[in-house]
Motif scaffolding. Sequence first.
Motif, short mmCIF file in Angstrom:
data_model
loop_
_atom_site.label_atom_id
_atom_site.label_comp_id
_atom_site.label_asym_id
_atom_site.label_seq_id
_atom_site.Cartn_x
_atom_site.Cartn_y
_atom_site.Cartn_z
N LYS A 24 0.85 -1.19 0.00
CA LYS A 24 0.00 0.00 0.00
C LYS A 24 0.89 1.24 0.00
N VAL A 25 0.44 2.28 -0.69
CA VAL A 25 1.17 3.54 -0.75
C VAL A 25 0.20 4.66 -0.41
N PHE A 26 0.62 5.52 0.52
CA PHE A 26 -0.20 6.65 0.96
C PHE A 26 0.55 7.95 0.74
N ALA A 27 -0.19 9.00 0.46
CA ALA A 27 0.39 10.34 0.44
C ALA A 27 0.67 10.76 1.88
N GLU A 28 1.62 11.64 2.03
CA GLU A 28 1.99 12.12 3.37
C GLU A 28 0.77 12.68 4.11
N SER A 29 -0.13 13.29 3.38
CA SER A 29 -1.34 13.86 4.01
C SER A 29 -2.26 12.77 4.58
N ASP A 30 -2.08 11.53 4.17
CA ASP A 30 -2.87 10.41 4.69
C ASP A 30 -2.06 9.55 5.67
N GLY A 31 -1.02 10.14 6.23
CA GLY A 31 -0.15 9.40 7.14
C GLY A 31 -0.86 8.85 8.36
N SER B 19 13.24 13.84 9.03
CA SER B 19 13.54 14.56 10.26
C SER B 19 12.94 13.83 11.46
N PRO B 20 13.68 13.75 12.56
CA PRO B 20 13.12 13.12 13.76
C PRO B 20 11.93 13.88 14.33
N ASN B 21 11.72 15.10 13.86
CA ASN B 21 10.59 15.92 14.32
C ASN B 21 9.40 15.87 13.37
N HIS B 22 9.42 14.96 12.41
CA HIS B 22 8.32 14.87 11.44
C HIS B 22 7.01 14.56 12.16
N PRO B 23 5.91 15.18 11.77
CA PRO B 23 4.62 14.96 12.45
C PRO B 23 4.18 13.49 12.50
N ILE B 24 4.46 12.73 11.48
CA ILE B 24 4.06 11.31 11.49
C ILE B 24 4.81 10.56 12.58
N LEU B 25 6.08 10.90 12.79
CA LEU B 25 6.85 10.25 13.86
C LEU B 25 6.30 10.63 15.23
N SER B 26 5.94 11.89 15.38
CA SER B 26 5.34 12.34 16.65
C SER B 26 4.04 11.60 16.93
N LEU B 27 3.22 11.45 15.91
CA LEU B 27 1.95 10.74 16.07
C LEU B 27 2.19 9.26 16.39
N ALA B 28 3.17 8.65 15.74
CA ALA B 28 3.50 7.25 16.03
C ALA B 28 3.92 7.10 17.49
N LYS B 29 4.74 8.03 17.98
CA LYS B 29 5.17 7.98 19.39
C LYS B 29 3.97 8.10 20.33
#
Length: 76
Positions: A25-32, A49-59
């Motif tokens: 599956k492939v998603f656009a960043e906006s659908d992270g 970047s370690p500060n990417h919003p998707i990483l923050s949400l995963a944490k």
Amino acid sequence: LLSLGRETILVDKNPDQSNKMDFTKVFAESDGETALSLCDFLIKSPGISPNHPILSLAKQRGIPILSEIALGRVFY
């Protein structure tokens, strides 16, 4: 991961330019956020970047974040 029968999901800023053959599956960043709801763990590409919003949400969701090297140790 594919050879081990695992589903692989890509989240990319430019999904149309991605090598989709390596992913189920492939998603656009906006659908992270949607993509994270399907993940057991996340593999962070070194260029992200370690500060990417998707990483923050995963944490926040308690989704483990692995490096590509750590992934190799876990599965091989």
